[in-house]
Design a protein around this motif. Structure first.
Motif, short mmCIF file in Angstrom:
data_model
loop_
_atom_site.label_atom_id
_atom_site.label_comp_id
_atom_site.label_asym_id
_atom_site.label_seq_id
_atom_site.Cartn_x
_atom_site.Cartn_y
_atom_site.Cartn_z
N SER A 85 -11.35 -5.64 -17.08
CA SER A 85 -10.38 -7.17 -17.22
C SER A 85 -10.32 -7.90 -16.34
N SER A 86 -10.00 -9.22 -16.37
CA SER A 86 -9.56 -10.55 -16.10
C SER A 86 -11.61 -10.45 -14.72
N VAL A 87 -12.35 -10.41 -15.57
CA VAL A 87 -13.91 -10.29 -14.57
C VAL A 87 -14.40 -11.80 -14.04
N THR A 88 -14.74 -12.27 -13.51
CA THR A 88 -15.18 -13.20 -12.16
C THR A 88 -16.93 -13.09 -12.02
N PRO A 89 -17.18 -14.30 -11.19
CA PRO A 89 -18.66 -14.16 -10.93
C PRO A 89 -19.05 -12.67 -10.12
N GLU A 90 -17.94 -12.22 -9.68
CA GLU A 90 -18.28 -11.43 -8.16
C GLU A 90 -18.32 -10.15 -9.04
N ASP A 91 -18.14 -10.49 -10.20
CA ASP A 91 -18.16 -8.65 -11.44
C ASP A 91 -19.67 -9.11 -11.95
N THR A 92 -20.37 -9.80 -11.70
CA THR A 92 -22.24 -9.43 -12.40
C THR A 92 -22.40 -8.85 -11.43
N ALA A 93 -23.21 -7.59 -12.35
CA ALA A 93 -23.76 -6.64 -11.79
C ALA A 93 -24.76 -5.69 -12.63
N VAL A 94 -26.02 -5.36 -12.41
CA VAL A 94 -26.21 -3.65 -13.34
C VAL A 94 -25.31 -2.50 -13.01
N TYR A 95 -24.17 -2.10 -14.78
CA TYR A 95 -23.83 -1.36 -14.34
C TYR A 95 -24.26 0.08 -15.59
N TYR A 96 -24.26 1.06 -14.92
CA TYR A 96 -24.73 2.65 -14.64
C TYR A 96 -23.71 3.32 -15.46
N CYS A 97 -23.95 4.27 -16.60
CA CYS A 97 -23.40 5.88 -17.12
C CYS A 97 -24.10 6.54 -16.17
N ALA A 98 -22.91 7.59 -15.80
CA ALA A 98 -24.22 9.19 -15.08
C ALA A 98 -22.72 10.22 -15.81
N SER A 99 -23.58 11.52 -15.30
CA SER A 99 -22.66 12.33 -15.83
C SER A 99 -23.00 12.93 -14.86
N GLY A 100 -22.23 14.28 -14.13
CA GLY A 100 -22.62 15.30 -13.39
C GLY A 100 -21.22 16.25 -13.10
N GLY A 101 -21.52 16.50 -11.95
CA GLY A 101 -20.32 17.61 -11.24
C GLY A 101 -19.53 16.18 -10.30
N ARG A 102 -18.62 17.18 -9.64
CA ARG A 102 -17.57 16.69 -8.40
C ARG A 102 -16.84 17.92 -7.97
N SER A 103 -17.34 17.79 -6.65
CA SER A 103 -17.66 18.72 -5.77
C SER A 103 -15.99 18.97 -5.61
#
Length: 123
Positions: A85-103
């Protein structure tokens, strides 16, 4: 073979909410011990982990983005989604989704990545 595909608008106006969806094929968002993350990379900067939803449905957020971020899933569609929410130009980016585990110490590892989607915040 798990495949992830991001989708959503490529242009968002400042102050609006950015919404992206990651569609999962060849796997399930309910697979035990798997975590489904959103990660972004602003231009000229490194990767930034935004948050994740666990196989159990529990959610985890970056402290710096927690107040603006929501991650949810639709198990019937095998999708998980990001809202920022409430995005600004600083939120401009390439957005990825990813999957895996967590230690046990909370570090995420990624087995599979989406191709990424460019989101630009501009009026």
């Amino acid at each position: 073979q798990v495949q992830l595909q991001e989708s959503g608008p490529g242009l968002v106006k400042p102050s609006q909410t950015l919404s992206l969806t990651c569609t999962v094929s060849g796997g399930s968002t309910t697979t035990n011990y798997y975590y489904w993350s959103w990660i972004r990379q602003p231009p000229g900067k490194g990767l930034e982990w935004m948050g994740a939803i666990a196989y159990s449905g529990s959610t985890y957020y970056s402290p710096s983005l927690k107040s603006r971020t929501s991650i949810s899933r639709d198990t019937s569609k095998n999708q998980f989604s990001l809202q920022l929410s409430s995005v600004t130009p600083e939120d401009t980016a390439v957005y990825y989704c990813a999957s895996g585990g967590r230690s046990s110490s909370g570090l995420y590892g990624y087995d599979h990545w989406g191709q990424g989607t460019q989101v630009t915040v501009s009026s």
